[in-house]
Design a protein around this motif. Structure first.
Motif, mmCIF file in Angstrom:
data_model
loop_
_atom_site.group_PDB
_atom_site.id
_atom_site.type_symbol
_atom_site.label_atom_id
_atom_site.label_comp_id
_atom_site.label_asym_id
_atom_site.label_seq_id
_atom_site.Cartn_x
_atom_site.Cartn_y
_atom_site.Cartn_z
ATOM 1 N N GLN A 26 3.559 25.044 56.021
ATOM 2 C CA GLN A 26 3.355 25.126 54.834
ATOM 3 C C GLN A 26 3.679 26.721 54.543
ATOM 4 O O GLN A 26 4.175 27.211 53.348
ATOM 5 C CB GLN A 26 1.940 24.966 54.132
ATOM 6 N N HIS A 127 -1.607 20.672 62.385
ATOM 7 C CA HIS A 127 -1.770 20.489 60.848
ATOM 8 C C HIS A 127 -0.527 19.660 60.661
ATOM 9 O O HIS A 127 0.534 20.286 59.882
ATOM 10 C CB HIS A 127 -1.870 21.740 60.226
ATOM 11 N N ASN A 171 -6.074 18.714 62.073
ATOM 12 C CA ASN A 171 -6.476 18.875 60.652
ATOM 13 C C ASN A 171 -6.220 17.117 59.991
ATOM 14 O O ASN A 171 -4.897 16.871 59.961
ATOM 15 C CB ASN A 171 -5.623 19.787 60.033
ATOM 16 N N GLU A 172 -7.503 16.778 59.400
ATOM 17 C CA GLU A 172 -7.224 15.432 58.679
ATOM 18 C C GLU A 172 -6.346 14.361 59.367
ATOM 19 O O GLU A 172 -5.247 14.110 59.047
ATOM 20 C CB GLU A 172 -6.466 15.789 57.157
ATOM 21 N N TYR A 306 -11.328 17.679 48.055
ATOM 22 C CA TYR A 306 -10.746 17.673 46.953
ATOM 23 C C TYR A 306 -11.305 16.967 45.701
ATOM 24 O O TYR A 306 -11.294 17.503 44.586
ATOM 25 C CB TYR A 306 -9.371 17.901 47.034
ATOM 26 N N ASN A 307 -11.368 15.886 45.907
ATOM 27 C CA ASN A 307 -12.103 14.834 44.945
ATOM 28 C C ASN A 307 -12.472 13.699 45.305
ATOM 29 O O ASN A 307 -12.378 13.203 46.452
ATOM 30 C CB ASN A 307 -10.696 14.440 44.130
ATOM 31 N N ASP A 327 -2.410 6.995 44.838
ATOM 32 C CA ASP A 327 -3.110 7.798 46.015
ATOM 33 C C ASP A 327 -3.099 9.220 45.958
ATOM 34 O O ASP A 327 -3.726 10.104 46.713
ATOM 35 C CB ASP A 327 -2.974 7.272 47.298
ATOM 36 N N GLU A 384 -11.769 23.341 54.024
ATOM 37 C CA GLU A 384 -10.618 23.263 52.818
ATOM 38 C C GLU A 384 -11.177 22.828 51.628
ATOM 39 O O GLU A 384 -12.016 21.881 51.554
ATOM 40 C CB GLU A 384 -9.423 22.260 53.003
ATOM 41 N N TRP A 431 -8.706 26.845 50.070
ATOM 42 C CA TRP A 431 -7.231 26.130 50.219
ATOM 43 C C TRP A 431 -6.535 26.893 48.968
ATOM 44 O O TRP A 431 -7.007 25.847 47.884
ATOM 45 C CB TRP A 431 -7.251 24.666 50.401
ATOM 46 N N GLU A 438 3.751 22.422 49.391
ATOM 47 C CA GLU A 438 2.864 21.431 49.267
ATOM 48 C C GLU A 438 3.347 20.038 49.634
ATOM 49 O O GLU A 438 3.558 18.893 48.985
ATOM 50 C CB GLU A 438 2.281 21.432 47.799
ATOM 51 N N TRP A 439 3.901 19.752 50.919
ATOM 52 C CA TRP A 439 4.165 18.659 51.606
ATOM 53 C C TRP A 439 5.132 17.898 50.591
ATOM 54 O O TRP A 439 6.104 18.642 50.039
ATOM 55 C CB TRP A 439 2.946 17.826 51.781
#
Ligand code: GBH
Length: 482
Positions: A26, A127, A171-172, A306-307, A327, A384, A431, A438-439
């Protein structure tokens, strides 16, 4: 203790890590320099139609060449730690065999610079940027990728073990497995629920192999802190109906417990195995010894949040498309929830970020206190948290981002409350340090505390960066929103 000091502020424990996070693809750029070869993200971003606007990480924020200035900036802002990731194909281009010294040297220089500035490095081994050669050999659905990851971890432990104490293996893995091999909105863009679940197991195994490799490569006297970072989902049923409660259970199983179960408790949840029995033969996939390797003790658990995730039971038809569309990662006709396609995701009412993600710090509180209850001795770290907003430079040359300050303040308050209620949270990583690739959204979404002007590569700290620096200096936040 300091957490309860009565001066009108909410104090964080002393020794708390206050940092910011980034990831190699990134920010680094320099995609073909010093022996680096393509990762799956190079391939994916160069495939027309995959990333908005045709953006790629070829140059990104040019951090590979500007790391010295970037560390100086971190130091001016007052960060005491920094979480970055290593580009696998920069240090081991084919994913096998010997390391490329020039690639390793970049991370040696970066970590030396951080240490000289008094900033604690937190290194993430992976990542999302798998060497393309390993994808060509099958990628994460292939078991061999986990073995390759163990060797890569050993090589990094040898190279950076004298400098780096904090390590995160993956990561994730949720994103790698389900966005990369399920919905296909992330590299390598494959869309098969069976592959997605096989990838999840092999990522767990890769984590276990890496922990073993790092334990033997790192000097025990330096008290290494090994971890994995999960994007845990704060799952809420839309209503109290049995069907919605069951939808929440299924999403918790395939989203959270598929990782937490084997890593922390040495077993895959029985309900998950049952929900997905038509997709994978778990007895064939999980070989003898795997669960012991995966559950090797870790020192910390990293949580990215994040949410929240609000779900209800879907009808029989068309729910997969609905779930995938909602999503928040770009559009796909395929679900990132293998075996639970028949669940509908809801946008809770209230303010949204530029990603259309809702803002609700109570999800972070629930996750931290939930893990603390089930695993009281496991230290946690928020690796993050942050938000994208439509930032712009004012005529006065400033970037005012009060929504980001409010977002971070709200989530720090949630962490403070979780610590008060018994969660052992050791640090917070915003983050992101700076705007970046951003991907699937490319450069259109800005998550940074520092604004990046991509035409000049100039860095401009946003108001939130100054606010965060003051917060770090105080080691505390105000009780009410700033
Ligand atoms: C992180 O992933 C990444 O680690 C980082 O590289 C990335 O830049 C950053 O976040 C920002 O995207 O269904 O609408 O409720 C975030 C992974 C997974 C975020 C699921 C939000 C749910 C969105 N996420 N997700 S929604």
């Amino acid at each position: 203790g300091p957490v309860g000091a009565d001066d009108g502020l909410l104090h964080f424990p002393s020794g708390f890590l206050w940092g910011a996070a980034t990831a190699a693809y990134q920010i680094e750029g320099a995609a073909a320099e010093d022996g680096r070869t393509p990762s799956i993200w190079d391939t994916y971003s160069h495939t027309p139609g995959r990333v908005r606007n045709g953006d790629t990480g070829d140059i990104a924020a040019d951090h590979y060449h500007r790391y010295r200035d970037d560390v100086a900036l971190m130091s001016r802002l007052g960060l005491n730690s920094y979480r970055f990731s290593v580009s696998w194909s920069r240090v081991q281009p084919t994913g096998r065999g010997p390391a490329v010294e020039r690639g390793l040297d970049f991370y040696r220089r970066l970590t030396d610079e951080l240490l000289a500035a008094g900033i604690t490095p937190v290194a993430t081994l992976y990542h999302w940027d798998l060497p393309q050669e390993l994808e060509d050999a099958g990628g994460w659905p292939a078991r061999d990728t986990a073995e390759r990851f163990g060797e890569y971890a050993a090589l990094l432990g040898d190279a950076l073990g004298d400098r780096v104490r904090y390590w995160t293996t993956l990561n994730e893995p949720w994103c790698t497995a389900y966005l990369g091999y399920g919905s296909g909105v992330h590299a390598p863009g494959r869309t098969d629920p069976t592959d997605a679940l096989r990838a999840a197991h092999h990522l767990n195994l890769a984590h276990g192999r890496a922990v073993a490799a790092l334990r033997s490569a790192l000097p025990a006297a330096a008290d290494p802190q090994l971890s994995i970072t999960l994007n845990l989902h704060a799952v809420r049923p839309l209503t109290g109906s049995d069907r919605d409660l069951d939808a929440a259970r299924r999403i918790d199983a395939v989203g959270n417990r598929v990782f937490l179960g084997p890593i922390l408790d040495g077993a895959y949840p029985a309900d998950l195995r049952q929900d997905t029995a038509n997709l994978v033969d778990w007895d064939e996939l999980v070989r003898p010894g795997d669960l012991a390797a995966i559950s090797a003790p870790i020192d910390l658990l990293g949580v990215n949040y994040y949410n929240p995730t609000v779900v209800s039971a879907g009808g029989d038809q068309g729910a997969a498309g609905e779930a995938a569309r909602n999503d928040g990662h770009g559009s796909s006709d395929f679900s990132p929830w293998p075996g639970s396609e028949n669940v509908v995701f809801h946008q809770p009412p209230g303010r949204l970020t530029a990603m259309n993600w809702s803002i609700d710090p109570s999800g972070l509180y629930d996750l931290l206190t939930g893990v603390a209850r089930s695993h009281p001795d496991l230290p946690l770290m928020v690796t993050e948290n942050g938000a994208a907003f439509d930032d712009y430079i004012s005529p006065e040359g400033e970037v005012r981002d009060p929504e980001r300050i409010a977002y971070v303040h709200g989530h720090l308050a949630a962490i403070h409350a979780a610590i008060r209620d018994g969660a052992d949270v050791r640090g917070y990583f915003l983050w992101s340090l700076m705007d970046n690739f951003e991907w699937a959204y490319g450069y259109g979404k800005r998550f940074g505390a520092v604004y990046v002007d991509y035409s000049t590569q100039r860095r401009i700290p946003k108001a939130s960066a100054h606010w965060y620096g003051e917060t770090i200096r105080r080691g505390a936040i105000s009780r009410s929103e700033p």
